[in-house]
Motif scaffolding. Structure first.
Motif, PDB file in Angstrom:
ATOM      1  N   HIS A 105       0.840  -1.192   0.000  1.00  0.00           N
ATOM      2  CA  HIS A 105       0.000   0.000   0.000  1.00  0.00           C
ATOM      3  C   HIS A 105       0.876   1.242   0.000  1.00  0.00           C
ATOM      4  O   HIS A 105       2.034   1.199   0.417  1.00  0.00           O
ATOM      5  CB  HIS A 105      -0.877   0.059   1.264  1.00  0.00           C
ATOM      6  N   LEU A 106       0.302   2.347  -0.432  1.00  0.00           N
ATOM      7  CA  LEU A 106       0.883   3.659  -0.212  1.00  0.00           C
ATOM      8  C   LEU A 106       0.067   4.247   0.919  1.00  0.00           C
ATOM      9  O   LEU A 106      -1.163   4.285   0.843  1.00  0.00           O
ATOM     10  CB  LEU A 106       0.770   4.518  -1.479  1.00  0.00           C
ATOM     11  N   MET A 107       0.752   4.659   1.970  1.00  0.00           N
ATOM     12  CA  MET A 107      -0.009   5.144   3.111  1.00  0.00           C
ATOM     13  C   MET A 107       0.704   6.269   3.829  1.00  0.00           C
ATOM     14  O   MET A 107       1.916   6.391   3.772  1.00  0.00           O
ATOM     15  CB  MET A 107      -0.320   4.010   4.064  1.00  0.00           C
ATOM     16  N   ASP A 108      -0.112   7.060   4.480  1.00  0.00           N
ATOM     17  CA  ASP A 108       0.366   8.102   5.371  1.00  0.00           C
ATOM     18  C   ASP A 108      -0.103   7.685   6.763  1.00  0.00           C
ATOM     19  O   ASP A 108      -1.299   7.745   7.057  1.00  0.00           O
ATOM     20  CB  ASP A 108      -0.232   9.449   4.977  1.00  0.00           C
ATOM     21  N   PRO A 109       0.833   7.223   7.619  1.00  0.00           N
ATOM     22  CA  PRO A 109       0.402   6.737   8.934  1.00  0.00           C
ATOM     23  C   PRO A 109      -0.181   7.829   9.820  1.00  0.00           C
ATOM     24  O   PRO A 109      -0.983   7.541  10.702  1.00  0.00           O
ATOM     25  CB  PRO A 109       1.682   6.163   9.549  1.00  0.00           C
ATOM     26  N   GLU A 110       0.194   9.086   9.574  1.00  0.00           N
ATOM     27  CA  GLU A 110      -0.343  10.177  10.379  1.00  0.00           C
ATOM     28  C   GLU A 110      -1.810  10.426  10.043  1.00  0.00           C
ATOM     29  O   GLU A 110      -2.637  10.610  10.917  1.00  0.00           O
ATOM     30  CB  GLU A 110       0.476  11.451  10.168  1.00  0.00           C
ATOM     31  N   ALA A 111      -2.128  10.448   8.756  1.00  0.00           N
ATOM     32  CA  ALA A 111      -3.506  10.706   8.314  1.00  0.00           C
ATOM     33  C   ALA A 111      -4.307   9.419   8.187  1.00  0.00           C
ATOM     34  O   ALA A 111      -5.507   9.457   7.963  1.00  0.00           O
ATOM     35  CB  ALA A 111      -3.495  11.433   6.970  1.00  0.00           C
TER      36      ALA A 111
END
Length: 176
Positions: free
Chosen positions: A100-106
């Motif tokens: 996945h491409l992810m932003d752990p903060e958002a």
């Protein structure tokens, strides 16, 4: 699938890192088909991928994402990040093998490839594309061919036009 020697030849020995693939295979529940045969990742690939992280997370860190609405959580492994972004990480789901491409903060999550093995194949083919690049005049037609080849390998990577690989292909074809 390319051999270890082919990956090293294309990416360069000084531009690779070795993930703990054997450890992951034995401790994660992803199916065997999700794992690549070669235990390498590129360190840096122009606009497609980088393993250079500059923040609180390190390469191959495991982190837990909590979904407040459902009360669930999920663990991911950082494989690298999208160049030019602070926290758009390529993250491996150890239960499924999906990247996945992810932003752990958002807590945003976008499927990039159906498996880590296919992700590796995409990176390899992208590097071949870059290596053979002879300029803007031929790039769009070559990118169209590359996109068709990648669609055959992993149709799910192109299921949403706004996702990672379709956007990268549009950039190469001069559509962005």
């Amino acid at each position: 699938m390319p051999t270890r020697e082919q990956y090293l030849e294309l990416w360069g020995e000084d531009n690779t890192v070795v993930p703990p693939l054997a450890e992951w295979r034995s401790s994660f529940s992803a199916p065997s088909s999700a794992w690549p045969e070669v235990d390498l990742l590129p360190l840096d690939m122009s606009v497609a991928f980088t393993a250079y992280l500059d923040g609180e997370y390190e390469l191959f860190d495991q982190f837990e994402v909590r979904y407040e609405e459902e009360g669930d959580s999920q663990v991911f492994v950082i494989l690298g990040k999208q160049p030019g972004t602070a926290t758009n990480f390529f993250a491996l789901d150890p239960d499924t093998g999906i990247v996945h491409l992810m932003d752990p903060e958002a807590v945003t999550l976008e499927q990039v490839n159906a498996s880590y093995a296919v992700f590796m194949e995409f990176l390899y083919r992208f590097a071949q594309f870059v290596e053979a690049d002879d300029g803007e005049e031929t790039r769009p037609a070559r990118a169209e061919v590359l996109e068709q080849e990648l669609r055959v390998l992993d149709p799910t990577a192109f299921a949403d036009r706004e996702h990672y690989w379709p956007m990268l292909m549009m950039l190469l074809k001069g559509e962005l």
